[in-house]
Design a protein around this motif. Structure first.
Motif, short mmCIF file in Angstrom:
data_model
loop_
_atom_site.label_atom_id
_atom_site.label_comp_id
_atom_site.label_asym_id
_atom_site.label_seq_id
_atom_site.Cartn_x
_atom_site.Cartn_y
_atom_site.Cartn_z
N LEU A 1 -1.02 -1.36 1.26
CA LEU A 1 -0.71 -2.76 1.59
C LEU A 1 0.05 -2.86 2.91
O LEU A 1 -0.19 -3.79 3.69
CB LEU A 1 0.06 -3.40 0.45
N LYS A 2 0.93 -1.92 3.19
CA LYS A 2 1.67 -1.93 4.45
C LYS A 2 0.73 -1.78 5.65
O LYS A 2 1.01 -2.30 6.73
CB LYS A 2 2.72 -0.83 4.47
N ARG A 3 -0.37 -1.08 5.47
CA ARG A 3 -1.33 -0.90 6.56
C ARG A 3 -1.98 -2.21 6.96
O ARG A 3 -2.53 -2.34 8.05
CB ARG A 3 -2.40 0.10 6.15
N LEU A 4 -1.94 -3.20 6.07
CA LEU A 4 -2.52 -4.51 6.37
C LEU A 4 -1.59 -5.39 7.21
O LEU A 4 -2.02 -6.42 7.73
CB LEU A 4 -2.88 -5.24 5.07
N ILE A 5 -0.36 -5.00 7.30
CA ILE A 5 0.63 -5.80 8.04
C ILE A 5 0.54 -5.53 9.53
O ILE A 5 0.38 -4.45 9.97
CB ILE A 5 2.07 -5.52 7.52
#
Length: 138
Positions: free
Chosen positions: A134-138
């Motif tokens: 999910l952090k990679r989507l930020i």
């Protein structure tokens, strides 16, 4: 339709359902004592202690009038107070009260318990992986 596009569409749909479900559950946790907007303002004040209303509006990405309305309700409940800034007497700061701090402490414990239960079926490593993805989507 290619498989990547189908996967992206399924992801978007699943993410929407997950967020909606969590938002509803957290709203239920707050009950009718506090709105989600009040929770977000109180959470920031719990973390920071005090802030100017303009800084709160900026942090939340909402209008000054919205934060003022939320603050009025929190003040009526005894969870925040307005005080003149000691650094700049023209400025007003919001301060969380002891009652507001206690309420937030209780809510944070309840929220932590909620997420522990919600994620109880997942191994810790899977939670780390999910968080990293999910952090990679930020």
């Amino acid at each position: 339709m290619n498989s990547r596009l189908a996967a992206i569409q399924e992801f978007e749909s699943t993410l929407r359902v997950v967020f909606r479900s969590i938002h509803k559950d957290l709203s239920d946790l707050l009950g009718d004592q506090m709105t989600m907007a009040e929770y977000h303002v109180l959470k920031i004040l719990h973390r920071d202690g005090s802030l100017r209303i303009t800084d709160l509006a900026h942090d939340l990405g909402v209008s000054l009038s919205h934060v003022t309305n939320v603050t009025d309700r929190l003040e009526d409940k005894g969870w925040v107070v307005r005080r003149r800034s000691e650094r700049d007497r023209r400025s007003v700061e919001l301060h969380i009260t002891e009652a507001g701090r206690k309420r937030m402490d209780q809510l944070l414990r309840e929220k932590e318990k909620y997420f522990q239960e919600k994620l109880s079926s997942l191994p810790t490593e899977t939670i780390h992986t999910l968080n990293d993805l999910l952090k990679r989507l930020i």
